[in-house]
Motif scaffolding. Structure first.
Motif, PDB file in Angstrom:
ATOM      1  N   MET A 186       0.826  -1.200   0.000  1.00 51.01           N
ATOM      2  CA  MET A 186       0.000   0.000   0.000  1.00 51.01           C
ATOM      3  C   MET A 186       0.863   1.253   0.000  1.00 51.01           C
ATOM      4  O   MET A 186       1.827   1.335   0.776  1.00 51.01           O
ATOM      5  CB  MET A 186      -0.929   0.016   1.218  1.00 51.01           C
ATOM      6  N   TYR A 200      -7.949   4.942   3.715  1.00 50.04           N
ATOM      7  CA  TYR A 200      -6.667   4.236   3.751  1.00 50.04           C
ATOM      8  C   TYR A 200      -6.814   2.937   4.532  1.00 50.04           C
ATOM      9  O   TYR A 200      -6.415   1.856   4.074  1.00 50.04           O
ATOM     10  CB  TYR A 200      -5.587   5.119   4.391  1.00 50.04           C
ATOM     11  N   LYS A 203      -8.959   0.391   2.715  1.00 52.66           N
ATOM     12  CA  LYS A 203      -8.211  -0.386   1.717  1.00 52.66           C
ATOM     13  C   LYS A 203      -7.496  -1.563   2.371  1.00 52.66           C
ATOM     14  O   LYS A 203      -7.501  -2.678   1.843  1.00 52.66           O
ATOM     15  CB  LYS A 203      -7.171   0.503   1.015  1.00 52.66           C
ATOM     16  N   TYR A 206     -10.007  -4.195   3.262  1.00 50.91           N
ATOM     17  CA  TYR A 206     -10.525  -4.882   2.077  1.00 50.91           C
ATOM     18  C   TYR A 206      -9.483  -5.858   1.541  1.00 50.91           C
ATOM     19  O   TYR A 206      -9.817  -6.960   1.106  1.00 50.91           O
ATOM     20  CB  TYR A 206     -10.917  -3.883   0.978  1.00 50.91           C
ATOM     21  N   VAL A 289     -14.987   1.230   1.035  1.00 48.00           N
ATOM     22  CA  VAL A 289     -14.164   0.548   0.017  1.00 48.00           C
ATOM     23  C   VAL A 289     -14.889  -0.689  -0.509  1.00 48.00           C
ATOM     24  O   VAL A 289     -14.851  -0.972  -1.710  1.00 48.00           O
ATOM     25  CB  VAL A 289     -12.779   0.174   0.591  1.00 48.00           C
ATOM     26  N   LEU A 303      -6.757  -0.862  -6.900  1.00 44.87           N
ATOM     27  CA  LEU A 303      -7.419  -0.227  -5.765  1.00 44.87           C
ATOM     28  C   LEU A 303      -6.425   0.501  -4.880  1.00 44.87           C
ATOM     29  O   LEU A 303      -6.697   1.604  -4.401  1.00 44.87           O
ATOM     30  CB  LEU A 303      -8.173  -1.279  -4.940  1.00 44.87           C
ATOM     31  N   MET A 304      -5.276  -0.114  -4.640  1.00 37.68           N
ATOM     32  CA  MET A 304      -4.311   0.451  -3.712  1.00 37.68           C
ATOM     33  C   MET A 304      -3.843   1.852  -4.121  1.00 37.68           C
ATOM     34  O   MET A 304      -3.422   2.642  -3.274  1.00 37.68           O
ATOM     35  CB  MET A 304      -3.088  -0.471  -3.581  1.00 37.68           C
ATOM     36  N   ILE A 311     -12.547   7.069  -4.740  1.00 40.41           N
ATOM     37  CA  ILE A 311     -13.205   5.901  -4.141  1.00 40.41           C
ATOM     38  C   ILE A 311     -14.494   6.314  -3.458  1.00 40.41           C
ATOM     39  O   ILE A 311     -15.546   5.684  -3.627  1.00 40.41           O
ATOM     40  CB  ILE A 311     -12.257   5.209  -3.139  1.00 40.41           C
TER      41      ILE A 311
END
Length: 321
Positions: A186, A200, A203, A206, A289, A303-304, A311
């Motif tokens: 990340m 953050y 993420k 997730y 997320v 996504l990262m 988002i």
């Protein structure tokens, strides 16, 4: 009526397609072969005699910094506290078989999403209960301080705040390793607004959804089942609080300890504070997320790197009622 039937058929198709995709992914992950090596340094050190110290030093040179003389390690071998640590760890971890199975599953999932990942060698040890660094993932090594996973009621943790002690349980070991891995893939958190910060952590959680599907949601976020249920039941209220007080784009530094840092409870400054778990901001970021990923065709790796604002806007997040 026909329109309703049509809509239901579409929903059913989406559901079955999703399940089929998940089954396919699970099958592919199961086929991935990984060789996981575990070394019980904690046991080996406990059994070492002073006259044989060089043997274990040569085997694990990275655990014996050169600036420390042998007298330090010789004293440690005979230290009553160290001996007690080793004894208690051996009681809880006579073997590491179950944990190795869980970490093998985790590594398979990481390999599926991140093929370049190098399977680290696992070395278990004692760390004088340094719970803030109970897992260290460094290149090809994964160091795990087993004395940080003896169970929240263990006498070593007497005097610890409950929110700290509850995480010192082996049920959270794989989740802690996944968190360490997440930090390697990340981008560093640099956002100053509250929405950037909660997304953050969203993420990260997730990512853990994908890497730890065999763990419970409570284990992934580090909650008890009761704390998770509280967050689920009160999700709409939490979100309304953040929105009505215009916190989402606030850069107030106090929001981090109030809603993101590990804590005995979240600080809404309301009567419900004592009932809430800490880190409710992370929980909300997780749901945002999840909503984004269910509404957008994006890979885990992509996504990262997607900005938090994008988002948030594309998630169409609506809290559970």
């Amino acid at each position: 009526m026909k329109k309703l039937i049509f809509v239901l058929l579409i929903i059913a198709q989406v559901f079955f397609y999703s399940c089929a995709e998940e089954d396919k992914v699970a099958e592919e992950i199961a086929k991935i072969e990984v060789n996981v090596e575990v070394s019980r340094f904690d046991q080996e050190f406990a059994e070492t005699k002073v006259e044989n110290l060089n043997v274990i030093k040569n085997k694990y040179p990275y655990l014996f910094p050169k600036q420390y003389p042998d007298s330090i390690w010789e004293a440690k071998l005979n230290d009553t506290i160290q001996i007690e640590l080793n004894t208690e760890v051996q009681k809880v971890f006579p073997t590491f078989d179950k944990e190795k199975e869980e970490l093998t599953l985790l590594f398979k999932h990481i390999k599926y999403y991140y093929p370049q990942f190098t399977i680290p060698k696992i070395v278990t040890l004692t760390s004088d209960v340094r719970y803030s660094s109970r897992v260290i993932l460094a290149d090809s090594l994964l160091l795990i301080g087993l004395d940080n996973y003896l169970g929240k009621e263990h006498r070593f943790y007497v005097g610890f705040q409950n929110y700290v002690a509850k995480g010192l349980d082996k049920q959270f070991l794989a989740s802690d390793v996944a968190t360490e891995f997440a930090a390697t893939v990340m981008p560093k958190q640099t956002g100053r607004t509250f929405i950037e910060q909660i997304i953050y952590y969203g993420k990260e959680l997730y990512l853990k959804d994908k890497l730890l599907p065999f763990e419970t949601e409570a284990q992934r976020i580090g909650y008890t089942l009761e704390e998770l249920e509280w967050a689920q039941v009160n999700e709409e209220q939490i979100w309304r609080y953040f929105v009505e007080r215009e916190l989402l784009y606030s850069t107030d530094k106090q929001l981090q300890p109030r809603f993101l840092d590990p804590a005995p409870f979240s600080k809404f400054q309301l009567e419900l504070d004592s009932e809430s778990p800490g880190g409710t901001g992370r929980y909300i970021g997780w749901q945002i997320v999840r909503a984004f990923m269910s509404n957008n065709e994006v890979t885990l790796q992509q996504l990262m790197n997607i900005p938090a604002e994008e988002i948030f806007k594309k998630s169409n997040y609506k809290p559970l009622r």
